[in-house]
Design a protein around this motif. Structure first.
Motif, PDB file in Angstrom:
ATOM      1  N   LEU A  58      87.429  61.580 -27.844  1.00  0.00           N
ATOM      2  CA  LEU A  58      88.012  60.410 -28.468  1.00  0.00           C
ATOM      3  C   LEU A  58      89.372  59.597 -27.425  1.00  0.00           C
ATOM      4  O   LEU A  58      89.297  58.724 -27.203  1.00  0.00           O
ATOM      5  CB  LEU A  58      89.871  60.906 -29.279  1.00  0.00           C
ATOM      6  N   TYR A  59      89.890  60.252 -26.569  1.00  0.00           N
ATOM      7  CA  TYR A  59      90.865  60.411 -25.589  1.00  0.00           C
ATOM      8  C   TYR A  59      90.522  58.261 -25.049  1.00  0.00           C
ATOM      9  O   TYR A  59      90.539  57.541 -24.452  1.00  0.00           O
ATOM     10  CB  TYR A  59      91.830  60.769 -24.861  1.00  0.00           C
ATOM     11  N   LEU A  60      89.184  59.253 -24.185  1.00  0.00           N
ATOM     12  CA  LEU A  60      88.104  58.101 -23.368  1.00  0.00           C
ATOM     13  C   LEU A  60      87.877  56.935 -24.209  1.00  0.00           C
ATOM     14  O   LEU A  60      88.591  55.911 -23.571  1.00  0.00           O
ATOM     15  CB  LEU A  60      87.623  58.879 -22.825  1.00  0.00           C
ATOM     16  N   SER A  61      87.175  57.413 -25.267  1.00  0.00           N
ATOM     17  CA  SER A  61      86.727  55.507 -26.092  1.00  0.00           C
ATOM     18  C   SER A  61      88.257  54.979 -25.958  1.00  0.00           C
ATOM     19  O   SER A  61      88.198  53.861 -26.136  1.00  0.00           O
ATOM     20  CB  SER A  61      86.524  56.506 -27.273  1.00  0.00           C
ATOM     21  N   MET A  62      89.495  55.613 -26.325  1.00  0.00           N
ATOM     22  CA  MET A  62      90.812  54.591 -26.856  1.00  0.00           C
ATOM     23  C   MET A  62      90.632  53.972 -25.582  1.00  0.00           C
ATOM     24  O   MET A  62      91.066  53.005 -25.102  1.00  0.00           O
ATOM     25  CB  MET A  62      91.857  55.811 -27.524  1.00  0.00           C
ATOM     26  N   LEU A  63      90.589  54.568 -25.014  1.00  0.00           N
ATOM     27  CA  LEU A  63      91.027  53.614 -23.239  1.00  0.00           C
ATOM     28  C   LEU A  63      89.906  53.361 -23.003  1.00  0.00           C
ATOM     29  O   LEU A  63      90.297  51.702 -22.402  1.00  0.00           O
ATOM     30  CB  LEU A  63      90.682  54.702 -21.718  1.00  0.00           C
ATOM     31  N   LEU A  64      89.023  53.099 -23.197  1.00  0.00           N
ATOM     32  CA  LEU A  64      87.107  52.226 -22.541  1.00  0.00           C
ATOM     33  C   LEU A  64      87.500  51.357 -23.467  1.00  0.00           C
ATOM     34  O   LEU A  64      87.315  49.875 -23.426  1.00  0.00           O
ATOM     35  CB  LEU A  64      86.257  52.941 -22.555  1.00  0.00           C
ATOM     36  N   GLN A  65      88.250  51.322 -24.491  1.00  0.00           N
ATOM     37  CA  GLN A  65      88.363  50.654 -25.779  1.00  0.00           C
ATOM     38  C   GLN A  65      89.350  48.575 -25.474  1.00  0.00           C
ATOM     39  O   GLN A  65      88.959  47.923 -25.857  1.00  0.00           O
ATOM     40  CB  GLN A  65      88.401  50.598 -27.363  1.00  0.00           C
ATOM     41  N   GLN A  66      90.401  49.487 -25.001  1.00  0.00           N
ATOM     42  CA  GLN A  66      90.605  48.477 -24.061  1.00  0.00           C
ATOM     43  C   GLN A  66      90.338  47.516 -23.250  1.00  0.00           C
ATOM     44  O   GLN A  66      91.042  46.721 -23.094  1.00  0.00           O
ATOM     45  CB  GLN A  66      92.142  49.039 -23.398  1.00  0.00           C
ATOM     46  N   TYR A  67      88.668  48.291 -22.279  1.00  0.00           N
ATOM     47  CA  TYR A  67      88.155  47.343 -21.916  1.00  0.00           C
ATOM     48  C   TYR A  67      87.328  46.116 -22.119  1.00  0.00           C
ATOM     49  O   TYR A  67      87.233  44.962 -22.131  1.00  0.00           O
ATOM     50  CB  TYR A  67      87.460  48.202 -20.551  1.00  0.00           C
ATOM     51  N   ASN A  68      86.887  46.894 -23.193  1.00  0.00           N
ATOM     52  CA  ASN A  68      85.237  46.605 -23.350  1.00  0.00           C
ATOM     53  C   ASN A  68      85.064  47.213 -24.779  1.00  0.00           C
ATOM     54  O   ASN A  68      85.401  47.898 -25.036  1.00  0.00           O
ATOM     55  CB  ASN A  68      84.589  46.868 -22.723  1.00  0.00           C
ATOM     56  N   THR A  69      85.122  46.643 -26.117  1.00  0.00           N
ATOM     57  CA  THR A  69      85.213  46.944 -27.113  1.00  0.00           C
ATOM     58  C   THR A  69      83.122  47.043 -27.557  1.00  0.00           C
ATOM     59  O   THR A  69      83.482  48.026 -28.537  1.00  0.00           O
ATOM     60  CB  THR A  69      85.118  45.305 -28.795  1.00  0.00           C
ATOM     61  N   SER A  70      82.611  47.012 -26.749  1.00  0.00           N
ATOM     62  CA  SER A  70      81.175  47.798 -26.886  1.00  0.00           C
ATOM     63  C   SER A  70      80.400  48.656 -26.493  1.00  0.00           C
ATOM     64  O   SER A  70      79.435  49.423 -26.393  1.00  0.00           O
ATOM     65  CB  SER A  70      79.849  46.532 -26.832  1.00  0.00           C
ATOM     66  N   ILE A  71      81.646  49.022 -24.876  1.00  0.00           N
ATOM     67  CA  ILE A  71      81.220  50.432 -24.114  1.00  0.00           C
ATOM     68  C   ILE A  71      80.716  51.268 -25.124  1.00  0.00           C
ATOM     69  O   ILE A  71      80.407  52.334 -24.082  1.00  0.00           O
ATOM     70  CB  ILE A  71      82.720  50.037 -22.990  1.00  0.00           C
ATOM     71  N   ASN A  72      81.713  51.790 -25.708  1.00  0.00           N
ATOM     72  CA  ASN A  72      81.548  53.040 -26.264  1.00  0.00           C
ATOM     73  C   ASN A  72      80.317  52.972 -26.907  1.00  0.00           C
ATOM     74  O   ASN A  72      79.698  54.772 -27.172  1.00  0.00           O
ATOM     75  CB  ASN A  72      82.856  53.383 -27.479  1.00  0.00           C
ATOM     76  N   SER A  73      79.489  52.150 -27.372  1.00  0.00           N
ATOM     77  CA  SER A  73      78.318  52.966 -28.163  1.00  0.00           C
ATOM     78  C   SER A  73      77.268  53.256 -27.126  1.00  0.00           C
ATOM     79  O   SER A  73      76.227  53.377 -27.609  1.00  0.00           O
ATOM     80  CB  SER A  73      78.117  51.283 -28.773  1.00  0.00           C
ATOM     81  N   ASP A  74      77.382  52.504 -25.635  1.00  0.00           N
ATOM     82  CA  ASP A  74      76.926  52.965 -24.707  1.00  0.00           C
ATOM     83  C   ASP A  74      76.820  54.176 -24.113  1.00  0.00           C
ATOM     84  O   ASP A  74      75.908  55.407 -23.549  1.00  0.00           O
ATOM     85  CB  ASP A  74      76.933  52.179 -23.762  1.00  0.00           C
ATOM     86  N   LEU A  75      78.263  54.789 -24.636  1.00  0.00           N
ATOM     87  CA  LEU A  75      78.593  56.224 -24.251  1.00  0.00           C
ATOM     88  C   LEU A  75      78.399  57.319 -25.261  1.00  0.00           C
ATOM     89  O   LEU A  75      78.651  58.450 -24.945  1.00  0.00           O
ATOM     90  CB  LEU A  75      79.923  55.833 -23.453  1.00  0.00           C
ATOM     91  N   PHE A  76      78.536  56.851 -26.622  1.00  0.00           N
ATOM     92  CA  PHE A  76      78.849  57.998 -27.406  1.00  0.00           C
ATOM     93  C   PHE A  76      78.450  57.961 -28.613  1.00  0.00           C
ATOM     94  O   PHE A  76      77.890  56.257 -29.083  1.00  0.00           O
ATOM     95  CB  PHE A  76      80.715  58.155 -27.826  1.00  0.00           C
ATOM     96  N   ASN A  77      78.041  58.666 -29.545  1.00  0.00           N
ATOM     97  CA  ASN A  77      77.199  58.696 -30.955  1.00  0.00           C
ATOM     98  C   ASN A  77      78.872  58.835 -31.789  1.00  0.00           C
ATOM     99  O   ASN A  77      80.187  59.586 -31.453  1.00  0.00           O
ATOM    100  CB  ASN A  77      76.849  59.733 -31.319  1.00  0.00           C
ATOM    101  N   SER A  78      79.086  58.232 -32.646  1.00  0.00           N
ATOM    102  CA  SER A  78      80.168  57.481 -33.674  1.00  0.00           C
ATOM    103  C   SER A  78      79.782  59.270 -33.764  1.00  0.00           C
ATOM    104  O   SER A  78      81.699  59.917 -34.196  1.00  0.00           O
ATOM    105  CB  SER A  78      79.922  56.848 -34.554  1.00  0.00           C
ATOM    106  N   ASN A  79      79.834  60.114 -34.453  1.00  0.00           N
ATOM    107  CA  ASN A  79      80.206  61.009 -34.354  1.00  0.00           C
ATOM    108  C   ASN A  79      80.438  61.761 -33.331  1.00  0.00           C
ATOM    109  O   ASN A  79      81.012  63.554 -33.873  1.00  0.00           O
ATOM    110  CB  ASN A  79      78.408  62.086 -34.912  1.00  0.00           C
ATOM    111  N   ASP A  80      80.753  61.953 -31.807  1.00  0.00           N
ATOM    112  CA  ASP A  80      80.890  62.820 -31.136  1.00  0.00           C
ATOM    113  C   ASP A  80      82.703  62.291 -31.437  1.00  0.00           C
ATOM    114  O   ASP A  80      83.500  63.295 -30.845  1.00  0.00           O
ATOM    115  CB  ASP A  80      80.278  62.097 -29.503  1.00  0.00           C
TER     116      ASP A  80
END
Length: 100
Positions: free
Chosen positions: A47-69
């Motif tokens: 969660l914390y990592l996804s919030m941080l990465l979201q500030q950089y790129n709005t699509s990077i989280n889909s490369d790293l995580f499943n929304s269920n994660d």
């Protein structure tokens, strides 16, 4: 928000760059390390990592995580960490813009 797998020094890169002949520090991510450890971290860390990465790129989280994660915010035991993150992002909203 540092954890054994997500050490700040391993995840964030700070390098010198010349902009208009002036040396400045540029903040970036070590995506190779982040991709390597992203499958091994807890849901709260994700969660914390996804919030941080979201500030950089709005699509990077889909490369790293499943929304269920990513857990619901109510499942986080410490609101202080979320408040700290939001406080830093409100002071430095463009901290990670323009990273390579």
């Amino acid at each position: 928000m540092e954890t054994p797998l997500l050490k700040f020094e391993d995840c964030i890169l700070i390098r010198e760059s010349a902009v208009f002949e002036k040396k400045t520090s540029v903040v970036g991510f070590n995506f190779e390390h982040i991709k390597k450890v992203s499958a091994s971290i807890s849901s709260s860390e994700k969660l914390y990592l996804s919030m941080l990465l979201q500030q950089y790129n709005t699509s990077i989280n889909s490369d790293l995580f499943n929304s269920n994660d990513i857990p619901m915010l109510v499942s986080i035991a410490s609101n202080e960490k979320i408040h700290l993150f939001l406080h830093v992002m409100s002071i430095y909203p463009h901290l990670f813009n323009g990273m390579m």
